[in-house]
Write a protein that holds these residues in place. Structure first.
Motif, PDB file in Angstrom:
ATOM      1  N   ASP A 171       0.806  -1.219   0.000  1.00 13.46           N
ATOM      2  CA  ASP A 171       0.000   0.000   0.000  1.00 13.46           C
ATOM      3  C   ASP A 171       0.836   1.266   0.000  1.00 13.46           C
ATOM      4  N   LEU A 172       2.088   1.149   0.455  1.00 12.22           N
ATOM      5  CA  LEU A 172       2.912   2.341   0.653  1.00 12.22           C
ATOM      6  C   LEU A 172       3.604   2.820  -0.622  1.00 12.22           C
ATOM      7  N   LEU A 173       4.040   1.909  -1.471  1.00 12.65           N
ATOM      8  CA  LEU A 173       4.857   2.299  -2.626  1.00 12.65           C
ATOM      9  C   LEU A 173       4.078   2.912  -3.792  1.00 12.65           C
ATOM     10  N   PRO A 174       2.862   2.474  -4.108  1.00 11.85           N
ATOM     11  CA  PRO A 174       2.161   3.084  -5.247  1.00 11.85           C
ATOM     12  C   PRO A 174       2.053   4.612  -5.109  1.00 11.85           C
ATOM     13  N   GLY A 175       2.334   5.290  -6.228  1.00 11.39           N
ATOM     14  CA  GLY A 175       2.349   6.746  -6.245  1.00 11.39           C
ATOM     15  C   GLY A 175       3.731   7.334  -6.100  1.00 11.39           C
ATOM     16  N   HIS A 176       4.695   6.516  -5.644  1.00  9.68           N
ATOM     17  CA  HIS A 176       6.073   6.993  -5.505  1.00  9.68           C
ATOM     18  C   HIS A 176       6.877   6.643  -6.755  1.00  9.68           C
ATOM     19  N   TYR A 177       8.128   7.104  -6.761  1.00  3.26           N
ATOM     20  CA  TYR A 177       9.033   6.863  -7.877  1.00  3.26           C
ATOM     21  C   TYR A 177      10.140   5.899  -7.445  1.00  3.26           C
ATOM     22  N   ILE A 178      10.871   5.378  -8.416  1.00  4.06           N
ATOM     23  CA  ILE A 178      11.904   4.367  -8.148  1.00  4.06           C
ATOM     24  C   ILE A 178      12.894   4.813  -7.062  1.00  4.06           C
ATOM     25  N   PRO A 179      13.448   6.046  -7.120  1.00  5.85           N
ATOM     26  CA  PRO A 179      14.381   6.427  -6.050  1.00  5.85           C
ATOM     27  C   PRO A 179      13.749   6.416  -4.660  1.00  5.85           C
ATOM     28  N   ASP A 180      12.442   6.654  -4.590  1.00  4.43           N
ATOM     29  CA  ASP A 180      11.764   6.647  -3.298  1.00  4.43           C
ATOM     30  C   ASP A 180      11.716   5.246  -2.692  1.00  4.43           C
ATOM     31  N   VAL A 181      11.737   4.221  -3.535  1.00  2.24           N
ATOM     32  CA  VAL A 181      11.693   2.846  -3.029  1.00  2.24           C
ATOM     33  C   VAL A 181      12.863   2.603  -2.084  1.00  2.24           C
ATOM     34  N   VAL A 182      14.024   3.117  -2.471  1.00  5.71           N
ATOM     35  CA  VAL A 182      15.235   2.900  -1.676  1.00  5.71           C
ATOM     36  C   VAL A 182      15.095   3.544  -0.302  1.00  5.71           C
ATOM     37  N   SER A 183      14.648   4.788  -0.249  1.00  5.50           N
ATOM     38  CA  SER A 183      14.548   5.470   1.053  1.00  5.50           C
ATOM     39  C   SER A 183      13.418   4.886   1.898  1.00  5.50           C
ATOM     40  N   ILE A 184      12.330   4.459   1.269  1.00  7.17           N
ATOM     41  CA  ILE A 184      11.213   3.888   2.031  1.00  7.17           C
ATOM     42  C   ILE A 184      11.609   2.546   2.645  1.00  7.17           C
ATOM     43  N   ILE A 185      12.244   1.687   1.860  1.00  8.42           N
ATOM     44  CA  ILE A 185      12.697   0.401   2.406  1.00  8.42           C
ATOM     45  C   ILE A 185      13.661   0.651   3.565  1.00  8.42           C
ATOM     46  N   GLY A 186      14.533   1.653   3.407  1.00  7.93           N
ATOM     47  CA  GLY A 186      15.479   1.977   4.476  1.00  7.93           C
ATOM     48  C   GLY A 186      14.775   2.329   5.773  1.00  7.93           C
ATOM     49  N   THR A 187      13.756   3.177   5.706  1.00  6.64           N
ATOM     50  CA  THR A 187      13.106   3.625   6.939  1.00  6.64           C
ATOM     51  C   THR A 187      12.146   2.591   7.524  1.00  6.64           C
ATOM     52  N   THR A 188      11.747   1.582   6.742  1.00  8.37           N
ATOM     53  CA  THR A 188      10.962   0.498   7.339  1.00  8.37           C
ATOM     54  C   THR A 188      11.834  -0.420   8.194  1.00  8.37           C
ATOM     55  N   ASN A 189      13.150  -0.395   7.960  1.00 10.22           N
ATOM     56  CA  ASN A 189      14.125  -1.123   8.789  1.00 10.22           C
ATOM     57  C   ASN A 189      13.811  -2.607   8.861  1.00 10.22           C
ATOM     58  N   ILE A 190      13.634  -3.228   7.712  1.00 11.81           N
ATOM     59  CA  ILE A 190      13.332  -4.658   7.684  1.00 11.81           C
ATOM     60  C   ILE A 190      14.617  -5.472   7.603  1.00 11.81           C
ATOM     61  N   VAL A 191      14.602  -6.635   8.234  1.00 10.65           N
ATOM     62  CA  VAL A 191      15.693  -7.597   8.164  1.00 10.65           C
ATOM     63  C   VAL A 191      15.091  -8.941   7.790  1.00 10.65           C
ATOM     64  N   PHE A 192      15.630  -9.560   6.767  1.00 10.14           N
ATOM     65  CA  PHE A 192      14.956 -10.742   6.217  1.00 10.14           C
ATOM     66  C   PHE A 192      15.227 -12.014   6.995  1.00 10.14           C
ATOM     67  N   GLY A 193      16.132 -11.967   7.947  1.00  7.56           N
ATOM     68  CA  GLY A 193      16.281 -13.132   8.826  1.00  7.56           C
ATOM     69  C   GLY A 193      15.005 -13.412   9.596  1.00  7.56           C
ATOM     70  N   GLU A 194      14.251 -12.349   9.957  1.00 10.44           N
ATOM     71  CA  GLU A 194      13.002 -12.570  10.699  1.00 10.44           C
ATOM     72  C   GLU A 194      11.781 -12.545   9.797  1.00 10.44           C
ATOM     73  N   VAL A 195      11.915 -12.154   8.542  1.00  7.05           N
ATOM     74  CA  VAL A 195      10.812 -12.259   7.578  1.00  7.05           C
ATOM     75  C   VAL A 195      10.766 -13.690   7.056  1.00  7.05           C
ATOM     76  N   ASP A 196      11.878 -14.144   6.520  1.00  6.46           N
ATOM     77  CA  ASP A 196      11.967 -15.501   5.959  1.00  6.46           C
ATOM     78  C   ASP A 196      12.489 -16.485   6.997  1.00  6.46           C
ATOM     79  N   ARG A 197      11.924 -16.443   8.191  1.00  8.02           N
ATOM     80  CA  ARG A 197      12.409 -17.308   9.262  1.00  8.02           C
ATOM     81  C   ARG A 197      12.042 -18.750   9.039  1.00  8.02           C
TER      82      ARG A 197
END
Length: 388
Positions: free
Chosen positions: A362-388
């Motif tokens: 829901d968050l990314l639509p309406g943004h541009y490609i460079p925004d994807v990088v900063s948004i992912i950064g501020t969500t602070n996700i780590v895939f060790g606990e996503v793909d556990r």
């Protein structure tokens, strides 16, 4: 368009399938599972103590938080009370770990947006904290520094001194980061009014931690449902009503100051336990927890009991428990169902990064490609606990 899973800004094995209208995103689909290791099923085939080091590998940037969340859930299940000195040490480890995690977040997010200097500064401070943790448990990344029922060791002689040296310098270091970023026009362009998560969206996606607090919800489990000795320390819960990338950045910065405030108080609390000669580090529950001392004959259980507990594991009563703690990224919850055996009958994890990845839909639509990088950064996700 595929963004990841090898993209350096994906913060793990994240594959984003993006539908584009020229450079603007119209639809986003996070594709996860590239790192899947089956940790919950592994837990159901390990005795309780045996699973502790595996928890390190979830959010490997904050492994002590994972250790603690699992240990607390088992302690609730078997109804044991941890000695005060052990609680103080565990709080020290948790807040040091929170600072390590937040510094790592700041470093990598700044680097994603091009601020190389902040990356170097933040990693410099994080290395100092890793040295302190290493002095305690011998490890720098995957700590396994907490036990079910307490902690394995008292803190070394130089621990308090080294921690104070770090804390005394921390305010000036944080000011250095903010001087470099707060009014930097590139940083502001990439952060302000980008990645806006309104309160309703944050709640509907079960956001927690800084993600939720930056969306104008003042919720911190350490305050609302205190565990350990958090009800005895004074600290504020930073939050913001701006809801954008910049708001999340400011919440993280303020949380580092609050963690330092808590650590100063735990240093005084530790001194009180020394003064009061409170030396116990493990709960006294011979039927569940093996905690031998130098003089094993002073214990209320035999060497054979000790051997059985170590090799075959504790056997909690039939029941179930869910315990949530405030990890650096948000609510980390452990659900355990016991059928009276040495292994959990079922174990499920509630990892904050999983939900913070889902919100990208829901968050990314309406943004541009460079925004994807900063948004992912501020969500602070780590895939060790996503793909556990």
């Amino acid at each position: 368009m595929n963004f990841g899973p090898q993209h350096p800004s994906a913060h793990g094995q994240l594959r984003l399938i993006l539908h584009m209208q020229q450079e603007q995103i119209t639809k986003a689909h996070p594709d996860i599972g590239y790192l899947h290791r089956g940790m919950e099923k592994m837990a159901e085939n390990m005795i309780y103590n045996e699973f502790m080091p595996t928890t390190d590998r979830m959010d490997y940037i904050a492994s002590s938080s994972n250790n603690y969340g699992f240990a607390l859930a088992v302690e609730k299940l078997i109804d044991v009370d941890v000695p005060r000195r052990a609680k103080v040490i565990r709080m020290m480890l948790l807040e040091i770990n929170r600072l390590m995690s937040h510094l790592f977040w700041l470093a990598t997010t700044a680097l994603d947006i091009g601020a190389m200097t902040v990356f170097l500064y933040a990693f410099r401070e994080r290395e100092y904290l890793m040295d302190i943790i290493e002095d305690y448990c011998g490890a720098r990344l995957t700590h396994a520094a907490i036990r079910i029922g307490g902690v394995p060791l008292d803190i070394p002689d130089n621990f308090i001194h080294d921690l104070k040296v770090f804390l005394d310098k921390l305010p000036a270091n944080i000011k250095d980061y903010e001087d470099l970023l707060d009014k930097n026009r590139i940083w502001l362009m990439r952060m302000e009014n980008v990645g806006v998560i309104p309160t309703e969206m944050a709640l509907s996606w079960a956001c927690t931690g800084p993600m939720l607090r930056a969306s104008n919800v003042k919720w911190d489990i350490r305050k609302e449902e205190p565990y350990e000795l958090y009800d005895e320390v004074e600290f504020e819960v930073p939050y913001s009503d701006k809801c954008d990338n910049y708001a999340r950045y400011k919440v993280y910065m303020q949380e580092m100051r609050e963690s330092a405030k808590i650590l100063y108080q735990t240093i005084d609390m530790y001194a009180e336990t020394v003064k009061n000669n409170e030396t116990e580090l493990m709960a006294h529950a011979p039927q569940y927890i093996s905690a031998p001392k130098l003089d094993i004959m002073t214990q209320n259980y035999s060497l054979m009991q000790h051997f059985v507990l170590v090799t075959q594991g504790m056997r909690p009563p039939v029941g179930e428990v869910y315990v949530a703690t405030e990890s650096p990224k948000g609510e980390l919850g452990f659900y355990i169902n016991s059928q009276g055996g040495p292994y959990p009958y079922r174990l499920k994890l509630r990892a904050p990064s999983f939900w913070h990845t889902g919100i990208l839909t829901d968050l990314l639509p309406g943004h541009y490609i460079p925004d994807v990088v900063s948004i992912i950064g501020t969500t602070n996700i780590v895939f060790g606990e996503v793909d556990r």
